[in-house]
Design a protein around this motif. Structure first.
Motif, PDB file in Angstrom:
ATOM      1  N   LEU A   1     -25.647  18.457 -30.753  1.00 33.30           N
ATOM      2  CA  LEU A   1     -26.173  18.424 -32.113  1.00 33.30           C
ATOM      3  C   LEU A   1     -26.943  17.140 -32.387  1.00 33.30           C
ATOM      4  N   ILE A   2     -26.533  16.033 -31.787  1.00 34.16           N
ATOM      5  CA  ILE A   2     -27.274  14.785 -31.962  1.00 34.16           C
ATOM      6  C   ILE A   2     -28.662  14.948 -31.348  1.00 34.16           C
ATOM      7  N   LEU A   3     -28.722  15.523 -30.182  1.00 35.67           N
ATOM      8  CA  LEU A   3     -30.011  15.767 -29.533  1.00 35.67           C
ATOM      9  C   LEU A   3     -30.870  16.695 -30.390  1.00 35.67           C
TER      10      LEU A   3
ATOM     11  N   VAL B   1     -36.186  15.542 -36.074  1.00 37.22           N
ATOM     12  CA  VAL B   1     -36.883  14.430 -36.718  1.00 37.22           C
ATOM     13  C   VAL B   1     -38.204  14.142 -35.996  1.00 37.22           C
ATOM     14  N   ALA B   2     -38.201  14.230 -34.681  1.00 31.82           N
ATOM     15  CA  ALA B   2     -39.401  13.936 -33.893  1.00 31.82           C
ATOM     16  C   ALA B   2     -40.525  14.937 -34.146  1.00 31.82           C
TER      17      ALA B   2
ATOM     18  N   ILE C   1     -37.112   8.750 -42.169  1.00 29.47           N
ATOM     19  CA  ILE C   1     -36.272   8.631 -40.978  1.00 29.47           C
ATOM     20  C   ILE C   1     -37.202   8.678 -39.772  1.00 29.47           C
ATOM     21  N   ALA C   2     -37.004   7.767 -38.838  1.00 27.13           N
ATOM     22  CA  ALA C   2     -37.862   7.698 -37.655  1.00 27.13           C
ATOM     23  C   ALA C   2     -37.027   7.743 -36.387  1.00 27.13           C
ATOM     24  N   VAL C   3     -37.621   8.291 -35.355  1.00 22.14           N
ATOM     25  CA  VAL C   3     -37.014   8.278 -34.027  1.00 22.14           C
ATOM     26  C   VAL C   3     -37.317   6.907 -33.422  1.00 22.14           C
ATOM     27  N   THR C   4     -36.308   6.262 -32.896  1.00 22.38           N
ATOM     28  CA  THR C   4     -36.469   4.955 -32.273  1.00 22.38           C
ATOM     29  C   THR C   4     -36.939   5.116 -30.828  1.00 22.38           C
ATOM     30  N   ALA C   5     -37.258   3.998 -30.197  1.00 23.28           N
ATOM     31  CA  ALA C   5     -37.631   4.041 -28.781  1.00 23.28           C
ATOM     32  C   ALA C   5     -36.496   4.638 -27.953  1.00 23.28           C
TER      33      ALA C   5
ATOM     34  N   LEU D   1     -34.935  12.001 -25.734  1.00 25.23           N
ATOM     35  CA  LEU D   1     -35.650  13.270 -25.676  1.00 25.23           C
ATOM     36  C   LEU D   1     -36.315  13.467 -24.323  1.00 25.23           C
ATOM     37  N   LYS D   2     -36.907  12.419 -23.798  1.00 24.85           N
ATOM     38  CA  LYS D   2     -37.591  12.512 -22.516  1.00 24.85           C
ATOM     39  C   LYS D   2     -36.604  12.816 -21.397  1.00 24.85           C
ATOM     40  N   THR D   3     -35.484  12.110 -21.346  1.00 26.59           N
ATOM     41  CA  THR D   3     -34.518  12.321 -20.269  1.00 26.59           C
ATOM     42  C   THR D   3     -33.793  13.664 -20.397  1.00 26.59           C
ATOM     43  N   SER D   4     -33.761  14.213 -21.608  1.00 29.51           N
ATOM     44  CA  SER D   4     -33.088  15.507 -21.799  1.00 29.51           C
ATOM     45  C   SER D   4     -33.992  16.675 -21.436  1.00 29.51           C
TER      46      SER D   4
END
Length: 74
Positions: free
Chosen positions: A8-10, A16-17, A56-60, A66-69
């Motif tokens: 759910l966090i992902l 948000v992204a 709300i922003a996605v951080t680095a 997201l990339k690794t998932s």
């Protein structure tokens, strides 16, 4: 990194992204009455999301998650 039991966090970070989100939008869309379901708080605590003004922003770290998932967000 993210535990395998935190999908759910992902999902929240990906949501948000995908578009600009206000804090109010996030709270309305991701609200729950379950005190054990702390998706928003966990995403902030892990450093995947951050408040920037009223948005709300996605951080680095969130983008790296997201990339690794394997999730692709344009």
């Amino acid at each position: 990194m993210l535990a395998t039991d935190d999908p759910l966090i992902l999902d929240l970070v990906e949501w948000v992204a995908r578009g600009e989100r206000s804090h109010a939008d996030l709270m309305e869309s991701w609200r729950t009455s379950c005190p054990r379901l702390t998706v928003w708080e966990d995403a902030i605590e892990h450093g995947y999301l951050a408040r920037q003004g009223g948005l709300i922003a996605v951080t680095a770290k969130g983008w790296a998650l997201l990339k690794t998932s394997g999730r692709r967000v344009a």
